[in-house]
Design an enzyme around this catalytic site. Structure first.
Site, mmCIF file in Angstrom:
data_model
loop_
_atom_site.group_PDB
_atom_site.id
_atom_site.type_symbol
_atom_site.label_atom_id
_atom_site.label_comp_id
_atom_site.label_asym_id
_atom_site.label_seq_id
_atom_site.Cartn_x
_atom_site.Cartn_y
_atom_site.Cartn_z
ATOM 1 N N ASP A 32 0.853 -1.191 0.000
ATOM 2 C CA ASP A 32 0.000 0.000 0.000
ATOM 3 C C ASP A 32 0.895 1.249 0.000
ATOM 4 O OD1 ASP A 32 -3.201 0.522 1.178
ATOM 5 O OD2 ASP A 32 -1.783 2.180 1.079
ATOM 6 N N HIS A 101 -10.494 -5.086 -2.935
ATOM 7 C CA HIS A 101 -9.144 -5.350 -2.402
ATOM 8 C C HIS A 101 -9.264 -5.725 -0.938
ATOM 9 C CE1 HIS A 101 -10.012 -1.027 -2.108
ATOM 10 N NE2 HIS A 101 -9.354 -1.052 -0.952
ATOM 11 N N HIS A 103 -7.102 -5.630 2.566
ATOM 12 C CA HIS A 103 -5.912 -5.094 3.236
ATOM 13 C C HIS A 103 -5.311 -6.168 4.138
ATOM 14 C CE1 HIS A 103 -6.769 -0.675 2.600
ATOM 15 N NE2 HIS A 103 -7.994 -1.156 2.422
HETATM 16 P P1 5GP Z 1 -9.813 1.580 0.708
HETATM 17 O O1 5GP Z 1 -9.952 2.791 1.577
HETATM 18 O O2 5GP Z 1 -10.496 1.738 -0.629
HETATM 19 O O3 5GP Z 1 -10.190 0.305 1.403
HETATM 20 O O4 5GP Z 1 -8.251 1.429 0.461
HETATM 21 C C1 5GP Z 1 -7.572 1.967 -0.618
HETATM 22 C C2 5GP Z 1 -6.102 1.815 -0.299
HETATM 23 O O5 5GP Z 1 -5.380 1.907 -1.502
HETATM 24 C C3 5GP Z 1 -5.548 2.884 0.645
HETATM 25 O O6 5GP Z 1 -4.940 2.251 1.766
HETATM 26 C C4 5GP Z 1 -4.533 3.639 -0.214
HETATM 27 O O7 5GP Z 1 -3.379 4.012 0.520
HETATM 28 C C5 5GP Z 1 -4.199 2.626 -1.294
HETATM 29 N N1 5GP Z 1 -3.874 3.204 -2.584
HETATM 30 C C6 5GP Z 1 -4.584 4.148 -3.270
HETATM 31 N N2 5GP Z 1 -4.012 4.382 -4.463
HETATM 32 C C7 5GP Z 1 -2.925 3.560 -4.536
HETATM 33 C C8 5GP Z 1 -1.930 3.359 -5.549
HETATM 34 O O8 5GP Z 1 -1.922 3.979 -6.619
HETATM 35 N N3 5GP Z 1 -0.968 2.429 -5.284
HETATM 36 C C9 5GP Z 1 -0.950 1.719 -4.107
HETATM 37 N N4 5GP Z 1 0.042 0.828 -3.944
HETATM 38 N N5 5GP Z 1 -1.862 1.903 -3.135
HETATM 39 C C10 5GP Z 1 -2.837 2.814 -3.348
#
Ligand code: 5GP
Ligand code: ZN
Length: 136
Positions: A32, A101, A103
């Site tokens: 991440d 996704h 985590h």
């Molecule tokens: P959500 O809040 O949708 O469950 O998590 C999205 C996650 O994706 C966040 O922890 C954020 O830091 C990560 N993230 C967003 N854009 C990117 C990216 O371009 N590359 C990577 N490696 N992580 C990303």
């Protein structure tokens, strides 16, 4: 199936580079960019599914097996003492990227409690009503 303009489709399929920890035909596991802890990783299916509701059953099983494989490896290599699996669905749940996704958040003995909530105190009747709503 690909999500038009979806950044995780591009990362999962290698069009945008990432720090990849694992890859196979169906999945890529990446670090991440905004990690909660050292080693915070994301399991991405290569196919586009917006969230858990859209994820086919067979992928559900594969994702959890892959989470276990990565968790075992991280425990061994990073020396983490705990692991949170977090999976957000919908904006109200904190989902910001609408490509499914999972985590993987390694935890260390540093006293922080990132994934936490204040426990409510529902009555027995209230709990029973909620059970009936969900199961009825
Ligand atoms: P959500 O809040 O949708 O469950 O998590 C999205 C996650 O994706 C966040 O922890 C954020 O830091 C990560 N993230 C967003 N854009 C990117 C990216 O371009 N590359 C990577 N490696 N992580 C990303
Ligand atoms: Zn996508």
């Amino acid at each position: 199936m690909r999500g038009e303009g979806c950044i995780f489709c591009k990362i999962a399929n290698g069009e945008i580079p990432s720090n990849t920890l694992y890859e196979d035909e169906g999945y890529r596991v990446i670090l991440d960019l905004g990690p909660a802890t050292k080693g915070h990783a994301l399991i991405l299916p290569k196919e586009h599914y917006a969230n858990l509701y859209e994820l086919p059953d067979e992928n559900c099983a594969e994702v959890l097996k892959l989470a276990k494989k990565m968790a075992v490896r991280m425990k061994e290599k990073l020396g983490c003492t705990g692991m949170n699996l977090v999976q957000n669905n919908g904006e109200s749940a904190g989902q910001t990227v609408h490509h499914f996704h999972m985590h993987l958040i390694p935890r260390y003995d540093d006293g922080s409690r990132i994934v936490s909530w204040t426990p409510g105190e529902p009555s027995a009747e209230e709990l029973a009503r909620i059970r009936d709503t969900i199961c009825g």
